[in-house]
Design a protein around this motif. Structure first.
Motif, mmCIF file in Angstrom:
data_model
loop_
_atom_site.group_PDB
_atom_site.id
_atom_site.type_symbol
_atom_site.label_atom_id
_atom_site.label_comp_id
_atom_site.label_asym_id
_atom_site.label_seq_id
_atom_site.Cartn_x
_atom_site.Cartn_y
_atom_site.Cartn_z
ATOM 1 N N GLY A 1 0.809 -1.212 0.000
ATOM 2 C CA GLY A 1 0.000 0.000 0.000
ATOM 3 C C GLY A 1 0.839 1.258 0.000
ATOM 4 N N LEU A 2 1.905 1.255 0.800
ATOM 5 C CA LEU A 2 2.799 2.423 0.824
ATOM 6 C C LEU A 2 3.513 2.608 -0.508
ATOM 7 C CD1 LEU A 2 4.402 2.286 4.368
ATOM 8 C CD2 LEU A 2 2.968 4.076 3.426
ATOM 9 N N ILE A 3 3.952 1.506 -1.089
ATOM 10 C CA ILE A 3 4.629 1.598 -2.388
ATOM 11 C C ILE A 3 3.673 2.139 -3.442
ATOM 12 C CG2 ILE A 3 5.686 0.247 -4.238
ATOM 13 C CD1 ILE A 3 6.843 -1.571 -1.999
ATOM 14 N N LEU A 4 2.447 1.613 -3.460
ATOM 15 C CA LEU A 4 1.453 2.105 -4.419
ATOM 16 C C LEU A 4 1.148 3.577 -4.193
ATOM 17 C CD1 LEU A 4 -1.042 -0.886 -4.502
ATOM 18 C CD2 LEU A 4 0.548 -0.186 -6.309
ATOM 19 N N TRP A 5 1.031 3.977 -2.922
ATOM 20 C CA TRP A 5 0.750 5.385 -2.625
ATOM 21 C C TRP A 5 1.907 6.279 -3.086
ATOM 22 C CZ3 TRP A 5 3.181 8.816 0.836
ATOM 23 C CH2 TRP A 5 2.547 10.049 0.951
ATOM 24 N N LEU A 6 3.137 5.833 -2.865
ATOM 25 C CA LEU A 6 4.285 6.637 -3.294
ATOM 26 C C LEU A 6 4.327 6.766 -4.825
ATOM 27 C CD1 LEU A 6 7.054 5.377 -0.867
ATOM 28 C CD2 LEU A 6 6.060 7.656 -0.959
ATOM 29 N N LEU A 7 3.927 5.706 -5.524
ATOM 30 C CA LEU A 7 3.956 5.739 -6.988
ATOM 31 C C LEU A 7 2.771 6.494 -7.593
ATOM 32 C CD1 LEU A 7 5.083 2.093 -7.767
ATOM 33 C CD2 LEU A 7 6.459 4.175 -7.922
ATOM 34 N N PHE A 8 1.577 6.278 -7.045
ATOM 35 C CA PHE A 8 0.370 6.793 -7.687
ATOM 36 C C PHE A 8 -0.396 7.817 -6.869
ATOM 37 C CE2 PHE A 8 0.873 2.360 -9.226
ATOM 38 C CZ PHE A 8 1.181 2.661 -10.524
ATOM 39 N N GLY A 9 -0.108 7.933 -5.576
ATOM 40 C CA GLY A 9 -0.907 8.784 -4.703
ATOM 41 C C GLY A 9 -0.661 10.277 -4.840
ATOM 42 N N PRO A 10 0.519 10.746 -4.455
ATOM 43 C CA PRO A 10 0.742 12.201 -4.475
ATOM 44 C C PRO A 10 0.729 12.736 -5.896
ATOM 45 C CG PRO A 10 2.469 11.069 -3.243
ATOM 46 C CD PRO A 10 1.645 10.035 -3.920
ATOM 47 N N SER A 11 0.103 13.869 -6.049
ATOM 48 C CA SER A 11 0.064 14.440 -7.406
ATOM 49 C C SER A 11 1.058 15.555 -7.562
ATOM 50 C CB SER A 11 -1.331 14.959 -7.696
ATOM 51 O OG SER A 11 -1.786 15.792 -6.684
#
Length: 58
Positions: A48-58
């Motif tokens: 989840g953290l990896i996905l958030w770092l890749l796709f979360g912040p704009s």
């Protein structure tokens, strides 16, 4: 030495999760998107953290 390293990595993970939660709450995304990101991070801690770092912040 293994216990100290595990504890240190656990503390580092906790700090990153708290940072992610703060950034998610402060973001301009909609409420549903914020809730979904938080749920993903809680249910899939490392992925989840990896996905958030890749796709979360704009």
């Amino acid at each position: 030495m293994g216990i100290e390293v595990g504890g240190l990595l656990g503390l580092l993970h906790l700090i990153v999760v708290i940072y992610a939660f703060v950034k998610i709450v402060q973001s301009g995304a909609g409420t549903l998107a914020k809730v979904l990101w938080i749920v993903v991070i809680l249910l899939l801690p490392l992925l989840g953290l990896i996905l958030w770092l890749l796709f979360g912040p704009s």
